[in-house]
Design an enzyme around this catalytic site. Sequence first.
Site, PDB file in Angstrom:
ATOM      1  N   ASN A 222       0.856  -1.186   0.000  1.00  0.00           N
ATOM      2  CA  ASN A 222       0.000   0.000   0.000  1.00  0.00           C
ATOM      3  C   ASN A 222       0.895   1.240   0.000  1.00  0.00           C
ATOM      4  O   ASN A 222       1.572   1.514   0.988  1.00  0.00           O
ATOM      5  CB  ASN A 222      -0.903  -0.022   1.235  1.00  0.00           C
TER       6      ASN A 222
ATOM      7  N   LYS B 292      -0.050   4.260  -0.050  1.00  0.00           N
ATOM      8  CA  LYS B 292      -0.739   5.347   0.663  1.00  0.00           C
ATOM      9  C   LYS B 292      -0.715   6.634  -0.172  1.00  0.00           C
ATOM     10  O   LYS B 292      -0.727   6.589  -1.393  1.00  0.00           O
ATOM     11  CB  LYS B 292      -0.150   5.523   2.060  1.00  0.00           C
TER      12      LYS B 292
ATOM     13  N   HIS C 151      -9.201  -0.014   5.499  1.00  0.00           N
ATOM     14  CA  HIS C 151      -7.937   0.321   6.151  1.00  0.00           C
ATOM     15  C   HIS C 151      -8.208   1.162   7.398  1.00  0.00           C
ATOM     16  O   HIS C 151      -9.115   1.995   7.428  1.00  0.00           O
ATOM     17  CB  HIS C 151      -7.020   1.084   5.192  1.00  0.00           C
TER      18      HIS C 151
ATOM     19  N   GLU D 194      -6.850   3.659   8.662  1.00  0.00           N
ATOM     20  CA  GLU D 194      -6.808   5.113   8.493  1.00  0.00           C
ATOM     21  C   GLU D 194      -8.145   5.643   7.977  1.00  0.00           C
ATOM     22  O   GLU D 194      -8.557   6.750   8.324  1.00  0.00           O
ATOM     23  CB  GLU D 194      -5.661   5.486   7.557  1.00  0.00           C
TER      24      GLU D 194
ATOM     25  N   GLU E 224      -4.391  -6.065  10.298  1.00  0.00           N
ATOM     26  CA  GLU E 224      -3.436  -4.979  10.518  1.00  0.00           C
ATOM     27  C   GLU E 224      -3.663  -4.372  11.900  1.00  0.00           C
ATOM     28  O   GLU E 224      -4.562  -3.540  12.065  1.00  0.00           O
ATOM     29  CB  GLU E 224      -3.599  -3.889   9.457  1.00  0.00           C
TER      30      GLU E 224
ATOM     31  N   GLY F 279       2.891   2.620  11.269  1.00  0.00           N
ATOM     32  CA  GLY F 279       3.537   3.916  11.370  1.00  0.00           C
ATOM     33  C   GLY F 279       4.032   4.284  12.752  1.00  0.00           C
ATOM     34  O   GLY F 279       4.359   5.441  13.009  1.00  0.00           O
TER      35      GLY F 279
ATOM     36  N   SER G 183       3.632  -1.405   8.909  1.00  0.00           N
ATOM     37  CA  SER G 183       4.494  -0.506   8.155  1.00  0.00           C
ATOM     38  C   SER G 183       5.839  -1.165   7.851  1.00  0.00           C
ATOM     39  O   SER G 183       6.384  -1.898   8.662  1.00  0.00           O
ATOM     40  CB  SER G 183       4.726   0.785   8.936  1.00  0.00           C
TER      41      SER G 183
END
Length: 226
Positions: A15, A17, A101, A103, A176, A182, A222
């Site tokens: 990914n 991003k 996801h 986020e 995840e 991150g 990440s």
Amino acid sequence: MNNTMSDRTYLIGGNWKCNGTSEENAKLIKIFNEAGTIPSNVEVVVCPSMPHLSAVKSELRDDIKIGAQNCGNNVKGGAYTGETAAFQIKDLGCEWVIIGHSERRSGFGGEGESSELCAQKCKIAVDAGLKVMFAIGEQKEERENGTTMAVCASQLEPLAKELSADDWDKIAIAYEPVWAIGTGLTATPEMAQATHADIRKWISDNVDAAIANKTRIQYGGSMKGA
């Protein structure tokens, strides 16, 4: 006959991003194109940002598949300013899309996407002919208080209601843990494998044992290039 781990093709997804300019992506594509042969039991997918999907697809080697990072919850075109529909992603020649996801679930400081919305979008994507990496995972405090699987189950329940048995052939579950994205923290292999086993058992108990056996479950977190 039950599938074993050796029967399931490994799925490696990257990914990108909201990163990458045309120039930066060209450098990445060169690295991929010059890399070695991908083993026959491995499927590789990269998910660039939406503006770069077509360019990356046109330049990247054919044995690496292209995916989008999100799609809208609209089945057809129309007055959905800023959205990209699943059928448009499919029309670009993409095979995959990421849905759910963390986020997007958290909303970047605003209202995030609910588990019900993520499930609806997943069904729309599958119906449009896309495969879906459906992301689930817990926050750090949820891991620490022992509710990891309860959280994952709450994210899977709406999905199970939306999908038919045949739809599951196009689904990979991307586990995840949010606290490993991150942050510099990572789940141990033992933690990831234990949660994968719990997810597979949940699918077996709540969907179908055969579907659970063949569904691919990824670990997501990440990564940085060496």
